[in-house]
Structure formats: structure tokens, C-alpha cells
Design an enzyme around this catalytic site. Structure first.
Site, PDB file in Angstrom:
ATOM      1  N   PHE A  25       0.819  -1.225   0.000  1.00 17.77           N
ATOM      2  CA  PHE A  25       0.000   0.000   0.000  1.00 17.77           C
ATOM      3  C   PHE A  25       0.855   1.279   0.000  1.00 17.77           C
ATOM      4  N   ILE A  26       1.632   1.492   1.065  1.00 20.13           N
ATOM      5  CA  ILE A  26       2.356   2.765   1.157  1.00 20.13           C
ATOM      6  C   ILE A  26       3.519   2.787   0.169  1.00 20.13           C
TER       7      ILE A  26
ATOM      8  N   LEU B 162       6.265 -10.080  -2.846  1.00 21.43           N
ATOM      9  CA  LEU B 162       4.885 -10.353  -3.281  1.00 21.43           C
ATOM     10  C   LEU B 162       4.218 -11.383  -2.378  1.00 21.43           C
TER      11      LEU B 162
ATOM     12  N   ALA C 119       7.391  -5.291   5.064  1.00 23.52           N
ATOM     13  CA  ALA C 119       7.003  -5.754   6.399  1.00 23.52           C
ATOM     14  C   ALA C 119       5.733  -6.584   6.306  1.00 23.52           C
ATOM     15  N   GLU C 120       5.527  -7.388   7.315  1.00 23.30           N
ATOM     16  CA  GLU C 120       4.189  -7.884   7.612  1.00 23.30           C
ATOM     17  C   GLU C 120       3.554  -6.760   8.409  1.00 23.30           C
TER      18      GLU C 120
ATOM     19  N   THR D 235       6.371   2.871  12.683  1.00 22.81           N
ATOM     20  CA  THR D 235       4.964   3.145  12.996  1.00 22.81           C
ATOM     21  C   THR D 235       4.818   3.772  14.383  1.00 22.81           C
ATOM     22  N   ASP D 236       3.727   4.523  14.567  1.00 28.54           N
ATOM     23  CA  ASP D 236       3.439   5.062  15.905  1.00 28.54           C
ATOM     24  C   ASP D 236       3.101   3.950  16.905  1.00 28.54           C
ATOM     25  N   GLU D 237       2.781   2.750  16.391  1.00 28.97           N
ATOM     26  CA  GLU D 237       2.385   1.668  17.303  1.00 28.97           C
ATOM     27  C   GLU D 237       3.529   1.227  18.218  1.00 28.97           C
TER      28      GLU D 237
ATOM     29  N   TYR E   6       3.019  -7.528  16.147  1.00 30.50           N
ATOM     30  CA  TYR E   6       3.400  -6.621  15.051  1.00 30.50           C
ATOM     31  C   TYR E   6       4.224  -5.450  15.584  1.00 30.50           C
TER      32      TYR E   6
ATOM     33  N   LYS F 282       8.208  -4.302  15.026  1.00 35.80           N
ATOM     34  CA  LYS F 282       8.619  -3.011  14.447  1.00 35.80           C
ATOM     35  C   LYS F 282       9.535  -2.258  15.434  1.00 35.80           C
TER      36      LYS F 282
ATOM     37  N   LYS G 152      -7.539  -3.843   6.291  1.00 35.72           N
ATOM     38  CA  LYS G 152      -7.422  -2.716   7.221  1.00 35.72           C
ATOM     39  C   LYS G 152      -8.772  -2.017   7.320  1.00 35.72           C
TER      40      LYS G 152
ATOM     41  N   TYR H 170     -14.631  -3.343  16.328  1.00 35.19           N
ATOM     42  CA  TYR H 170     -14.130  -4.081  17.493  1.00 35.19           C
ATOM     43  C   TYR H 170     -14.533  -3.377  18.804  1.00 35.19           C
TER      44      TYR H 170
ATOM     45  N   GLY I  86      -5.491  -7.251  23.365  1.00 33.78           N
ATOM     46  CA  GLY I  86      -4.406  -6.266  23.533  1.00 33.78           C
ATOM     47  C   GLY I  86      -4.611  -4.997  22.725  1.00 33.78           C
TER      48      GLY I  86
HETATM   49  P1  NAD Z   1       1.497  -3.690   3.171  1.00 33.07           P
HETATM   50  O1  NAD Z   1       1.208  -4.918   3.968  1.00 33.07           O
HETATM   51  O2  NAD Z   1       0.434  -3.120   2.308  1.00 33.07           O
HETATM   52  O3  NAD Z   1       2.752  -3.965   2.206  1.00 33.07           O
HETATM   53  C1  NAD Z   1       3.903  -4.647   2.638  1.00 33.07           C
HETATM   54  C2  NAD Z   1       4.705  -5.018   1.394  1.00 33.07           C
HETATM   55  O4  NAD Z   1       5.912  -5.655   1.826  1.00 33.07           O
HETATM   56  C3  NAD Z   1       3.995  -6.005   0.462  1.00 33.07           C
HETATM   57  O5  NAD Z   1       4.132  -5.583  -0.874  1.00 33.07           O
HETATM   58  C4  NAD Z   1       4.744  -7.311   0.688  1.00 33.07           C
HETATM   59  O6  NAD Z   1       4.733  -8.159  -0.444  1.00 33.07           O
HETATM   60  C5  NAD Z   1       6.130  -6.811   1.021  1.00 33.07           C
HETATM   61  N1  NAD Z   1       6.925  -7.762   1.805  1.00 33.07           N
HETATM   62  C6  NAD Z   1       6.532  -8.452   2.910  1.00 33.07           C
HETATM   63  N2  NAD Z   1       7.541  -9.228   3.345  1.00 33.07           N
HETATM   64  C7  NAD Z   1       8.603  -9.015   2.509  1.00 33.07           C
HETATM   65  C8  NAD Z   1       9.933  -9.496   2.462  1.00 33.07           C
HETATM   66  N3  NAD Z   1      10.376 -10.388   3.361  1.00 33.07           N
HETATM   67  N4  NAD Z   1      10.751  -9.060   1.489  1.00 33.07           N
HETATM   68  C9  NAD Z   1      10.300  -8.169   0.550  1.00 33.07           C
HETATM   69  N5  NAD Z   1       9.047  -7.673   0.548  1.00 33.07           N
HETATM   70  C10 NAD Z   1       8.205  -8.087   1.523  1.00 33.07           C
HETATM   71  O7  NAD Z   1       2.040  -2.632   4.199  1.00 33.07           O
HETATM   72  P2  NAD Z   1       1.859  -1.042   4.234  1.00 33.07           P
HETATM   73  O8  NAD Z   1       0.609  -0.717   4.930  1.00 33.07           O
HETATM   74  O9  NAD Z   1       2.129  -0.512   2.896  1.00 33.07           O
HETATM   75  O10 NAD Z   1       3.055  -0.647   5.218  1.00 33.07           O
HETATM   76  C11 NAD Z   1       4.346  -0.393   4.696  1.00 33.07           C
HETATM   77  C12 NAD Z   1       5.289  -0.069   5.851  1.00 33.07           C
HETATM   78  O11 NAD Z   1       4.792   1.046   6.568  1.00 33.07           O
HETATM   79  C13 NAD Z   1       5.409  -1.201   6.864  1.00 33.07           C
HETATM   80  O12 NAD Z   1       6.743  -1.246   7.295  1.00 33.07           O
HETATM   81  C14 NAD Z   1       4.488  -0.781   7.998  1.00 33.07           C
HETATM   82  O13 NAD Z   1       4.951  -1.288   9.224  1.00 33.07           O
HETATM   83  C15 NAD Z   1       4.643   0.719   7.939  1.00 33.07           C
HETATM   84  N6  NAD Z   1       3.495   1.505   8.421  1.00 33.07           N
HETATM   85  C16 NAD Z   1       2.239   1.292   7.911  1.00 33.07           C
HETATM   86  C17 NAD Z   1       1.187   2.115   8.325  1.00 33.07           C
HETATM   87  C18 NAD Z   1      -0.221   1.947   7.790  1.00 33.07           C
HETATM   88  O14 NAD Z   1      -1.120   2.618   8.266  1.00 33.07           O
HETATM   89  N7  NAD Z   1      -0.452   1.109   6.797  1.00 33.07           N
HETATM   90  C19 NAD Z   1       1.429   3.121   9.265  1.00 33.07           C
HETATM   91  C20 NAD Z   1       2.706   3.283   9.770  1.00 33.07           C
HETATM   92  C21 NAD Z   1       3.730   2.493   9.324  1.00 33.07           C
HETATM   93  O1  DAU Z   2      -0.847   3.220  13.560  1.00 36.86           O
HETATM   94  C1  DAU Z   2      -0.139   2.750  12.451  1.00 36.86           C
HETATM   95  C2  DAU Z   2      -0.583   1.338  12.137  1.00 36.86           C
HETATM   96  O2  DAU Z   2      -1.889   1.437  11.604  1.00 36.86           O
HETATM   97  C3  DAU Z   2       0.338   0.616  11.181  1.00 36.86           C
HETATM   98  O3  DAU Z   2       1.601   0.445  11.783  1.00 36.86           O
HETATM   99  C4  DAU Z   2      -0.221  -0.752  10.799  1.00 36.86           C
HETATM  100  O4  DAU Z   2       0.588  -1.357   9.804  1.00 36.86           O
HETATM  101  C5  DAU Z   2      -1.621  -0.554  10.262  1.00 36.86           C
HETATM  102  O5  DAU Z   2      -2.203  -1.810   9.999  1.00 36.86           O
HETATM  103  C6  DAU Z   2      -2.482   0.224  11.250  1.00 36.86           C
HETATM  104  O6  DAU Z   2      -2.737  -0.559  12.423  1.00 36.86           O
HETATM  105  P1  DAU Z   2      -4.170  -0.549  13.137  1.00 36.86           P
HETATM  106  O7  DAU Z   2      -4.304  -1.779  13.927  1.00 36.86           O
HETATM  107  O8  DAU Z   2      -4.426   0.737  13.813  1.00 36.86           O
HETATM  108  O9  DAU Z   2      -5.087  -0.581  11.797  1.00 36.86           O
HETATM  109  P2  DAU Z   2      -6.416  -1.388  11.451  1.00 36.86           P
HETATM  110  O10 DAU Z   2      -6.921  -0.822  10.168  1.00 36.86           O
HETATM  111  O11 DAU Z   2      -6.224  -2.848  11.527  1.00 36.86           O
HETATM  112  O12 DAU Z   2      -7.400  -0.955  12.620  1.00 36.86           O
HETATM  113  C7  DAU Z   2      -7.715   0.410  12.832  1.00 36.86           C
HETATM  114  C8  DAU Z   2      -8.645   0.468  14.050  1.00 36.86           C
HETATM  115  O13 DAU Z   2      -9.891  -0.137  13.687  1.00 36.86           O
HETATM  116  C9  DAU Z   2      -8.138  -0.333  15.240  1.00 36.86           C
HETATM  117  O14 DAU Z   2      -8.541   0.335  16.433  1.00 36.86           O
HETATM  118  C10 DAU Z   2      -8.860  -1.665  15.136  1.00 36.86           C
HETATM  119  C11 DAU Z   2     -10.180  -1.272  14.511  1.00 36.86           C
HETATM  120  N1  DAU Z   2     -10.804  -2.278  13.641  1.00 36.86           N
HETATM  121  C12 DAU Z   2     -10.041  -2.854  12.668  1.00 36.86           C
HETATM  122  C13 DAU Z   2     -10.600  -3.778  11.801  1.00 36.86           C
HETATM  123  C14 DAU Z   2      -9.735  -4.442  10.743  1.00 36.86           C
HETATM  124  C15 DAU Z   2     -12.157  -2.559  13.749  1.00 36.86           C
HETATM  125  O15 DAU Z   2     -12.863  -2.002  14.621  1.00 36.86           O
HETATM  126  N2  DAU Z   2     -12.703  -3.481  12.901  1.00 36.86           N
HETATM  127  C16 DAU Z   2     -11.986  -4.101  11.939  1.00 36.86           C
HETATM  128  O16 DAU Z   2     -12.544  -4.961  11.203  1.00 36.86           O
END
Ligand code: NAD
Ligand code: DAU
Length: 340
Positions: free
Chosen positions: A11-12, A35, A82-83, A124-126, A149, A153, A188, A206, A274
Site C-alpha cells: 500500500f504505502i 509479493l 514488512a508484515e 509506525t506510531d504503534e 506486530y 517493528k 485494514k 471491534y 491487547g
Molecule cells: P502492506 O502490507 O500493504 O505492504 C507490505 C509489502 O511488503 C507487500 O508488498 C509485501 O509483499 C512486502 N513484503 C513483505 N515481506 C517481505 C519481504 N520479506 N521481502 C520483501 N518484501 C516483503 O504494508 P503497508 O501498509 O504498505 O506498510 C508499509 C510499511 O509502513 C510497513 O513497514 C508498515 O509497518 C509501515 N506503516 C504502515 C502504516 C499503515 O497505516 N499502513 C502506518 C505506519 C507504518
Molecule cells: O498506527 C499505524 C498502524 O496502523 C500501522 O503500523 C499498521 O501497519 C496498520 O495496519 C495500522 O494498524 P491498526 O491496527 O491501527 O489498523 P487497522 O486498520 O487494523 O485498525 C484500525 C482500528 O480499527 C483499530 O482500532 C482496530 C479497529 N478495527 C479494525 C478492523 C480491521 C475494527 O474495529 N474493525 C476491523 O474490522
């Protein structure tokens, strides 16, 4: 500049690649992505024809492959790989440790050996854990991760920082709040809600729905990372957040309003174990030191996101089958959600 972007099919990462190709058309970008279920090359069809863009399928933990790539004189590594999904880390933590911790360490080692000029660890802020009703995370807030997770991180952040202190590696870390926008995998909250609502299916919330997240539109994050790449100081951490705090219930209410869907489509389900109560980012450092500011209001971003999912149904239809359904069943059946 020549950049190695890892995890660029997610995604990002894919939004960042598209942003960089547009804003730095002379840069060369290599995208290394394993992938996994979350990686999707459809996100990058518009980049695929560019002579400045190369895709390589592979694992950041494959040192030989990473060495070979870095031998082509890469100036900077930006590690998005990342996962990334908290619920999956609760169901099956092992891959989070392997990729997020070990993979990052291997990538750092390779970049150190090849003397890469910049290394940005996307975090991440997490990692800061959960806040009470007031206060915000600053870069000096203690790390207190609560999920497999976020613990993985936080570990990667500490290893990256150690490489700066011990080896003088030019490492920078960004810690961003919840991103949303086009190409987000529909596990998400926001893309799950929007795509379920487009099919008139229930949106699972949730617990009591009062958990708070701090929302940022993904291109605002891309712009911030671009600034860190060019102007960030080695060894520093930069928090990135746009200041749009919302409870999950209020966020989904806004989505229902914008989509013209009834409140009855909300279904409260068993809480995430948690489950962090509140996140809020203090972005003063990146604003004051690097001159960043977010451009997209939550309302604008939600409208753009809803519009994107409404007009890209084929993209998410292909995802919401097979492995996705197995995961959905596994995560939500135990939470008491019926009828997917
Ligand atoms: P995402 O799950 O959409 O994408 C992760 C990508 O990493 C995928 O394309 C996957 O194929 C690849 N990948 C996974 N394992 C791999 C490996 N071993 N080698 C090479 N590629 C691999 O994640 P995202 O939401 O785009 O997040 C990207 C980064 O930003 C992550 O590090 C995540 O922790 C961080 N982040 C995400 C958010 C958010 O809100 N989505 C917020 C803060 C930080
Ligand atoms: O804060 C940054 C993080 O944001 C990133 O590091 C993570 O990669 C990203 O997945 C995200 O984590 P969250 O756990 O905050 O995102 P998620 O979209 O899973 O959930 C957002 C909020 O919504 C959280 O409080 C849980 C809640 N939720 C989530 C899902 C999937 C629900 O209530 N119902 C749902 O079905």
C-alpha cells in the site's frame, strides 16, 4: 539518485513509488518485493513502462540478492517491506519476526557493507504503545509495543538505531500514524469498511468502537518521507501525523454518511486482544525542522478514498476471494461476525 525501495508493491510503498516517479522523474527506482498476499503489482501498472523503474521479486532477507542489487550503486534504501497487519500478527506471529526483525537486520547489514548513503526505516506510531485520553507521542516517548506486530517493528527500530550508533550508518527512522487511501489492502479498517459497504455487507467494529486512531492520507506520508530522504538528519527519528484523531465509531459514521449507507450496517464484534486504546502523533519536529505539513483534510481524504474504491472495483474484487476469505473467516468468525 538511485533508490532501492523494499516492499514497494504494498500500500504505502506503491503510493510512494508513484509519488517519487512524478516528483523526481530523473530518479531510478528499484522495487524489491516478495509479493506476499499484500504485494500487488497492479498498484504499479502506470510505473511498469518507465525506464526509471525496475521491479525485482525477492526477499529482503536474501542477502545475496540484496548485495547484487546494491552493487548497481544504490544511493539510498527505503525499507517499507514488512508484515503489517496487527490481527494477522495475533493469529500467526512468526512471519512478523522473520521479515520485520531479521529481514531488516539483513538489509541493514548489506547496506552497511556496500556503504549506502542513506537508509530510511519505515516504522509506525504503534511502537509507542497506547495513550490515555490526553497527550501525544513525541520522538522521545518510550517504546512500549503491545502486539506481536508492533513489538517486531520496535525491535527493528532499535536495531536500526544501533547500526547508527555502533557503525555510524546513515540511518533515519520515520514513525507514521494510520495511513489510508488508494491501494490499501482491504484487511485494514477503512478499505474493509468501504468495500463491505459497497456490497451492503456489515462493517465489523471491534469492542466499543471508542479506540482512537490518528489518520493521515497516504500521499501526505509519501511527501514527508521524501523530505526525510533529502533533508533528514542521520540518526534521527521523525514522527509523521496529520492531526486527525477519530474514534473508530466516528470514522465509520463519516464513511456511512459520505456513502449514504445506514447505521444498521455497523456490527459490533468481540474486541482485538491487547487492543491499543489511543494513538496520537506530535509531528512538530518534522514540521519545524523539515518544513513538512499535511495537505489533505480527513474529509477530503475520505471522499477521495471512497471514490477510488468505488471506481476500482476490479482491483479489490480480485483480492476479496481465495486467501482473503480464509483469513476473513479465521479472524472474524471467532469475533462473532456472521454472514460474509
Ligand atoms: P502492506 O502490507 O500493504 O505492504 C507490505 C509489502 O511488503 C507487500 O508488498 C509485501 O509483499 C512486502 N513484503 C513483505 N515481506 C517481505 C519481504 N520479506 N521481502 C520483501 N518484501 C516483503 O504494508 P503497508 O501498509 O504498505 O506498510 C508499509 C510499511 O509502513 C510497513 O513497514 C508498515 O509497518 C509501515 N506503516 C504502515 C502504516 C499503515 O497505516 N499502513 C502506518 C505506519 C507504518
Ligand atoms: O498506527 C499505524 C498502524 O496502523 C500501522 O503500523 C499498521 O501497519 C496498520 O495496519 C495500522 O494498524 P491498526 O491496527 O491501527 O489498523 P487497522 O486498520 O487494523 O485498525 C484500525 C482500528 O480499527 C483499530 O482500532 C482496530 C479497529 N478495527 C479494525 C478492523 C480491521 C475494527 O474495529 N474493525 C476491523 O474490522
Amino acid at each position: 539518485m538511485k533508490l532501492l525501495i523494499t516492499g514497494g508493491a504494498g500500500f504505502i510503498g506503491s503510493n510512494f513509488i508513484l509519488f517519487m516517479l512524478e516528483h523526481h522523474p530523473d530518479y531510478d527506482i528499484i522495487n524489491l518485493d516478495k509479493l506476499t498476499y499484500a504485494g500487488n503489482l497492479e498498484n504499479l501498472v502506470s510505473a511498469a513502462g518507465s525506464r526509471h523503474y525496475t521491479f525485482i521479486r525477492g526477499d529482503i532477507a536474501d542477502a545475496k540478492l540484496v548485495h547484487d542489487i546494491l552493487d548497481t550503486r544504490v544511493d539510498a534504501v527505503i525499507n517499507f517491506a514488512a508484515e503489517s497487519h496487527v490481527d494477522r500478527s495475533i493469529l500467526e506471529p512468526a512471519a512478523f519476526i522473520t521479515t520485520n526483525i531479521l529481514g531488516t537486520q539483513i538489509l541493514l547489514d548489506c547496506a552497511r557493507e556496500k556503504r549506502v548513503g542513506r537508509f530510511i526505516q519505515i516504522s509506525t506510531d504503534e511502537v509507542y504503545g497506547s495513550l490515555g485520553p490526553s497527550g501525544r507521542f513525541s520522538e522521545t516517548t518510550c517504546l512500549h509495543p503491545n502486539s506481536p506486530y508492533s513489538a517486531s517493528k520496535a525491535s527493528a527500530d532499535m536495531i536500526a538505531h544501533a547500526y547508527y550508533e555502533t557503525f555510524g550508518m546513515p540511518v533515519m527512522i520515520t514513525r507514521t500514524s494510520n495511513n489510508y487511501g488508494p491501494y490499501q489492502f482491504p484487511e485494514k479498517l477503512l478499505p474493509l469498511a468501504v468495500t463491505n459497504l459497497l456490497e451492503d455487507r456489515p462493517v465489523p467494529i471491534y469492542g466499543d468502537g471508542m479506540n482512537v486512531r490518528d489518520w493521515i492520507f497516504v500521499t501526505d506520508n509519501a511527501e514527508a518521507i521524501d523530505l526525510v530522504l533529502h533533508k533528514g538528519k542521520e540518526g534521527e527519528v521523525y514522527n509523521i501525523g496529520a492531526g486527525y484523531e477519530s474514534t473508530n465509531k466516528a470514522l465509520i459514521d463519516s464513511v456511512l454518511r459520505l456513502m449514504g449507507k445506514p447505521e444498521s450496517l455497523i456490527t459490533y464484534v468481540k474486541d482485538r486482544p491487547g487492543h491499543d486504546r489511543r494513538y496520537a502523533i506530535d509531528p512538530s519536529k518534522i514540521i519545524n525542522e523539515l518544513g513538512w505539513s499535511p495537505r489533505t483534510s480527513l474529509d477530503q481524504g475520505l471522499k477521495a478514498t471512497i471514490d477510488w474504491y468505488s471506481t476500482h472495483r476490479a482491483w479489490w474484487d480480485r483480492i476479496k476471494s481465495g486467501e482473503y476469505l480464509a483469513y476473513y473467516e479465521k479472524n472474524y468468525a471467532v469475533k462473532g461476525l456472521k454472514g460474509y
